[in-house]
Scaffold this active site. Structure first.
Site, short mmCIF file in Angstrom:
data_model
loop_
_atom_site.label_atom_id
_atom_site.label_comp_id
_atom_site.label_asym_id
_atom_site.label_seq_id
_atom_site.Cartn_x
_atom_site.Cartn_y
_atom_site.Cartn_z
N ASN A 140 5.37 -35.90 11.52
CA ASN A 140 4.14 -36.44 10.87
C ASN A 140 3.78 -36.76 9.16
OD1 ASN A 140 1.33 -38.24 10.38
ND2 ASN A 140 0.62 -37.37 13.01
N CYS A 174 1.69 -41.25 12.63
CA CYS A 174 1.46 -41.00 14.54
C CYS A 174 2.06 -42.34 15.00
CB CYS A 174 0.43 -39.93 14.99
SG CYS A 174 -1.07 -40.99 14.60
N HIS A 182 -5.53 -41.07 16.48
CA HIS A 182 -4.92 -40.22 17.20
C HIS A 182 -3.06 -40.48 18.49
CE1 HIS A 182 -0.94 -38.02 16.86
NE2 HIS A 182 -1.35 -37.04 18.16
N ASP A 207 4.23 -36.29 21.70
CA ASP A 207 3.59 -36.22 20.44
C ASP A 207 4.49 -35.41 18.29
OD1 ASP A 207 0.69 -36.25 19.21
OD2 ASP A 207 0.33 -34.34 21.34
#
Length: 1110
Positions: free
Chosen positions: A199, A204, A451, A468
């Site tokens: 990131n 993201c 997020h 993630d």
């Protein structure tokens, strides 16, 4: 639990422990966006997992403290407290955080995970309350988490919203503690066979989309087959950057960086710290790739994968007439609000609208007819992308909101259900539209930020993976599907002291985009992709990159076996002092360094030095450096013979506990009369090594002239002859000596008494003496003494000034001092511009992140020093913007200034007028002032003032509205003559909005442009009749006007109109809120030349759209 905080006491502001955001201005992601745990399980019902805490803060506005803590409360068996910055944590917003109250006393390695919401409660009506939710894994490094820009201070103090009543503010926290499974040492490749993406700050949203596209193998293969060459650079080529990224995702052992890709987009650092919308990026990226694929072997891949078609139709009920129009789509936007699942959204999508009564359809040759209107699908694409409308505009609250309602989506989606109810008659019924779910993109957070992550099953098996950012984990189907439906979760409230009734926790993590793959196409799409699909030059390039990366990794892994020794010499001091540095002796980043094995004897290192510098070992003497308490860095003492006999590893700890991997040394070399090295002189306790700098006040120059061993009990007068010799002066030249003591935060440079001993002057090894010729009577210099010059050098600042009208161009530079006050700065600017009155200069500071002027200029004497004008949070700029005003700034600040664009009724021109009136004036006063400045078509013509934004008219200002709160910073104020026909509206006449637009086929979106306007339409008037009036009004040539299309648009969806359609039938609702969203649209290319004016051209809007520039 409600706690009353007592009135504030005077207290010292201790060190801040709050995490700082690097980019706190403008739209930004929540601080809690990327450090969530991979696996979070809800605690059992027998544990106290959740609680609500209410904090009432009295005398809020009178609290003269930087930060304030609440009392401690307990949730989940843990101690918590709230932390606020009443005046903002370096931002003009209220800052609120949840803090682990006992973080300093917890055992090493502690961590806990909590989902929590923070709210400022409106004491007037709950609808005004501001609530934000996030989640975070708290640990010793990040023991507090929350929102630096929770809400604007201006909004907090808005009396109409009730956040402060009787100077009391109420803050509420709902906290739910979760069990965590620690993945600090998680190896994604080893555990899952996949790796994540790093990131860059707020990317993201991009990472989740890229992982989804990468795991569509047919798409990945097409990207690999896009033509690139070995001469291309990834940072300048989107195809190569994407190939490189995909290759690394396929073969790298660790997470992959995306900087090359974002550079190929033409993004700067600021773009990477701006959180955007996944749907918008998906459309822009697809469009860009589609364009890049043209003329190549993979041309048409985007369409083959993602393009479907639907048919818009209007069908008469009583006569045989039907109008249809075919349109393509790359994704479908499905309603979430009011729909329980995907099927309900599709039902709504194809819902038939009845056109009857006053809303009858005007059919060719048949007149007004009852009809039905709708959409049916001709063909669905192999890869179906469904964008769930989780964000909507709430007209009642006049703001964007997130829809967190429960919304279900199936693992298998059958779009042939109920005999193909979604399909048009011309659809190919031989194609089986049965889809299986491939990806679920999730948004966690609120409308102001959050997020993104993705659940993907690359092989369409039962095994799901969560992507993630850098971390990839295996997940089960329940977590990928059911837990992303959204809705509410009820948590038991069992803590004593809290309200015992359970409270509902909105699940702010929910699906935002779904990707389905058609069963009949899955073998083609989920294909094998191996090295033979990757161009040879790409394989060579990327393998070389991997080898270099591996080499660096190996060096890093072996770093404990080596020490970096940085060696400063006399030559370095000569080279740097007076050119690159002025204080201390050397910049250690710009001197020679040696990578030496820690176990070799120091004498062996000296042999390396002899080879490198040509100084025999016996003539070398090394000194340790030491950082002093006043933050200066000086040679401290020479190495002893015993130390030189040791290995390098044993030396590194000696000097001041220096960096384990680095050792800094000063190499002293004594030169003989022939300038050849000689053995260094013996050093006793009575000898000190001093360094000398020479200052020339005539040239305003400083240079290094050498070092000397001095007897500590001798006096400066005894070495004056030697110093004159080093400086090249006559031996009897009168000179003044000063000791350079420190330079941070302020310069300390004091005279040295030549008649007392060096010991009495407290001089020691490594000290610096600056000297100069004594200034004689009559000699005039800007900085006639060393301390004055050093103060000047320390504070000097070259500032680049730009005209606010041309904010991208440096116009001139001035050398100023950081200590200059406001008056000093504007006087220098006025003198440069040859202006008599400095008070007519207005300055605006620079935003380091957006690279634009800040929205608000500096008020008259509103900033104390130049240094304060240049600081933007944790960065310092060297840019200021200036304006030359026609009246003094103090006088101007007492007035309200508005920029009004006047549109002449008959002339094709727009003129910007600056209106200045007392702040209590009305719009009527603005109109009257404007009438004195413009040419009117008739002396008695009436004017009106409009608010225009994004090519839409949002408001007609009432004449009695006060101007104080009118904002022309982001919105354009437009004044125009009121046409006669609008003054005499009949009872059945309508005043409608008319806007220009183009339809972006790839994005299936309407984009407005040009100047919007009002138009009177009469009852029964057809489109053909209205078109005549529009063409005359806009003076469009026939050959151009014939290409225009006309549509009725409501909430951005166009319904195209026929020539004989009665337009008034479309505009049935007169008083709809948000009337600007219901308009007659003129669809044509934007071929008009752009006007040179821009009312708000020097004030940037608060959000940048996604752009890919290359």
């Amino acid at each position: 639990m409600t706690l009353m905080t007592p009135p504030p006491l005077d207290q010292e502001d201790d060190e801040m422990l709050v995490p700082h955001s690097e980019f706190p201005e403008g739209p930004q992601p929540m601080e809690a966006q990327a450090e969530t745990a991979s696996t979070v399980d809800t605690l059992g019902a027998d544990e106290p997992p959740s609680g609500r805490f209410t904090w009432m803060i009295e005398n809020f506005s009178r609290r003269n403290v930087k930060k304030l803590y609440s009392d401690i409360f307990i949730v989940g068996g843990y101690k918590w407290r709230l932390l606020i910055f009443p005046k903002g944590n370096n931002v003009d917003h209220l800052s609120i955080y949840l803090d682990v109250a006992d973080s300093t006393t917890l055992p090493y390695g502690w961590s806990r995970f909590a989902q929590f919401s923070l709210a400022v409660i409106s004491q007037i009506h709950n609808k005004f309350s501001v609530r934000k939710e996030t989640q975070h894994q708290f640990n010793a490094r990040e023991s507090d988490w929350g929102f630096t820009s929770f809400m604007a201070l201006s909004e907090l103090y808005n009396t109409g919203k009730g956040y402060l009543v009787t100077d009391t503010c109420i803050i509420e926290a709902d906290v739910a503690v979760r069990k965590i499974i620690d993945y600090w040492s998680h190896d994604s490749r080893k555990e899952t066979g996949c790796v994540g993406l790093k990131n860059q700050g707020a990317t993201c949203y991009m990472n989740s989309l890229l992982q989804t596209l990468y795991h569509i193998p047919y798409f990945r293969k097409a990207v690999y087959h896009m033509p690139t060459t070995e001469n291309d650079m990834p940072s300048g080529s989107i195809p190569l950057a994407l190939q490189s990224l995909f290759y690394k995702l396929q073969y790298s052992e660790t997470s992959v960086a995306t900087k090359e890709l974002t550079k190929s987009f033409g993004w700067d650092t600021y773009d990477s710290f701006m959180q955007h919308d996944v749907q918008e990026l998906n459309r822009v990226l697809s469009e860009k790739l589609e364009d890049k694929m043209k003329g190549t072997v993979v041309e048409g891949t985007i369409q083959q994968l993602f393009e479907g078609h639907h048919m818009n139709y209007i069908e008469c009920i009583n006569v045989d007439y039907k109008s249809t129009r075919k349109e393509s789509f790359y994704d479908l936007q499905l309603d979430v609000k009011g729909c329980q699942d995907v099927y309900a959204s599709f039902d709504k999508y194809v819902e038939v609208e009845r056109l009857e009564g006053d809303n009858k359809y005007h059919a060719e040759q048949h007149g007004l007819q009852d009809a039905k209107k709708g959409v049916l699908f001709i063909e669905f694409p192999p890869v179906l992308q469904l964008q769930l409308k989780r964000f909507e505009y709430d007209f009642m609250r006049d703001t964007m909101v997130k829809i967190n309602d429960r919304y279900e989506f199936p693992l298998q989606l059958d779009l042939d259900r109920e005999n193909g109810k979604y399909l048009s008659p011309e659809a190919d019924r031989n194609v089986r539209n049965l889809y299986t779910l491939h990806s679920v993109l999730v948004h966690s957070g609120g409308v102001h930020g959050g997020h993104y992550y993705a659940y993907i099953r690359p092989a369409l098996s039962d095994q799901w993976f969560k992507f993630d950012d850098e971390r990839v984990t295996k997940e089960d189907m329940k977590r990928a599907l059911e837990e992303q439906y959204g809705g509410e979760e009820e948590l038991p409230q069992t803590n004593p002291g809290f309200n015992n009734s359970p409270f509902k926790f909105t699940k702010y993590s929910n699906a935002y985009m779904l990707v389905y793959i058609r069963e009949s196409d899955k073998d083609k799409i989920i294909c094998n992709v191996d090295e033979k699909d990757i161009a040879e030059h790409l394989r060579i390039r990327l393998k070389k990159e991997q080898e270099e990366k591996e080499k660096k990794r190996k060096e890093k892994a072996e770093a404990h076996l080596y020490t970096i020794i940085k060696v400063a010499r006399h030559e370095d001091l000569v080279e740097q002092i007076g050119k690159e540095i002025y204080f201390d002796l050397v910049d250690h980043e710009k001197i020679h360094s040696f990578r030496v094995q820690r176990q070799i004897p120091f004498i062996q290192f000296k042999e390396e030095v002899a080879k490198e510098f040509g100084v025999p070992v016996e003539f070398q003497r090394f000194w340790f450096w030491a950082k002093r308490q006043n933050h200066t860095y000086r040679p401290n003492r020479p190495l002893t013979p015993q130390e030189e006999a040791q290995c390098v590893a044993q030396l590194r700890e000696v000097p001041n506990k220096a960096n384990n991997a680095e050792l800094k040394l000063f190499l002293e070399v004594e030169l003989g009369v022939d300038l050849r090295p000689v053995p260094p002189p013996e050093k006793t306790k009575e000898d000190i090594l001093l360094f000398f700098k020479l200052y020339d006040p005539a040239k305003e120059a400083l240079r290094y002239v050498g070092s000397l061993f001095i007897k500590i009990n001798s006096k400066p007068v005894e070495v004056l002859t030697k110093l004159n010799e080093m400086a090249g002066f006559a031996s009897d030249e009168e000179i003044d000596l000063y000791e350079e003591i420190k330079f941070e935060p302020n310069v300390m440079c004091e005279p040295v008494d030549k008649k007392i001993t060096f010991r009495a002057s407290q001089l020691e090894d490594g000290d610096i003496i600056c000297f100069q010729k004594s200034v004689r009577d009559g000699e005039q210099y800007r900085y006639h003494e060393v301390p004055m010059y050093m103060e000047y050098v320390h504070n000097r600042q070259v500032v680049r000034f730009r005209s606010l009208e041309k904010p991208k161009e440096d116009e001139f530079s001035l050398e100023l001092s950081k200590t200059h006050n406001y008056d000093d700065v504007v006087e220098r600017v006025a003198a440069h511009l040859c202006l008599d009155d400095p008070s007519k200069i207005r300055l605006t500071p620079h935003n380091c992140y957006s690279q634009q002027p800040k929205p608000q200029p500096i008020k008259y004497r509103g900033v104390e020093r130049l240094a304060d004008m240049l600081v933007h949070y944790n960065q310092t700029s060297d840019i200021l913007y200036y304006e030359s005003l026609d009246i003094p700034l103090p006088e101007l600040q007492g007035l309200k200034t508005l920029k009004v664009a006047f549109h002449h009724a008959t002339k094709d021109e727009v003129v910007i007028h600056t209106i200045r009136l007392p702040k209590n004036s009305t719009v009527g006063d603005v109109i009257n002032d404007l009438k004195t400045k413009v040419d009117l078509s008739h002396p008695n013509t009436e004017l009106r003032l409009l608010e225009v934004f994004c090519h839409k008219i949002y408001k007609i200002f009432p004449l009695n509205e006060k101007i104080e709160n009118i904002n022309d910073q982001y919105w354009t104020l437009r004044a125009e003559e009121i046409p006669e026909e609008e003054k005499n509206l009949g009872p059945r006449d309508r005043l409608i909005h008319v806007y220009h637009f183009i339809k972006d086929q790839a994005q299936n979106q309407v984009q407005n442009f040009g100047e919007p306007f009002f138009l009177v339409i009469h009852e029964g008037e057809t489109l053909a009749e209205i078109k005549v009036r529009i063409q005359k009004k806009l003076q469009v040539p026939d050959e151009e006007f014939v290409k225009w299309k006309f549509a009725f648009l409501s909430m951005g969806r166009p319904d195209y109109l026929e020539e004989d359609e009665i337009l008034s039938a479309c505009f049935q609702r007169r008083d709809v809120y948000g009337a600007w969203e219901q308009y007659l649209g003129l669809e044509h290319t934007d071929s008009a030349p752009k006007r040179s004016y821009a009312v708000n051209q020097n004030r940037h809007t608060f959000e940048k759209p996604v752009r890919i520039y290359n």
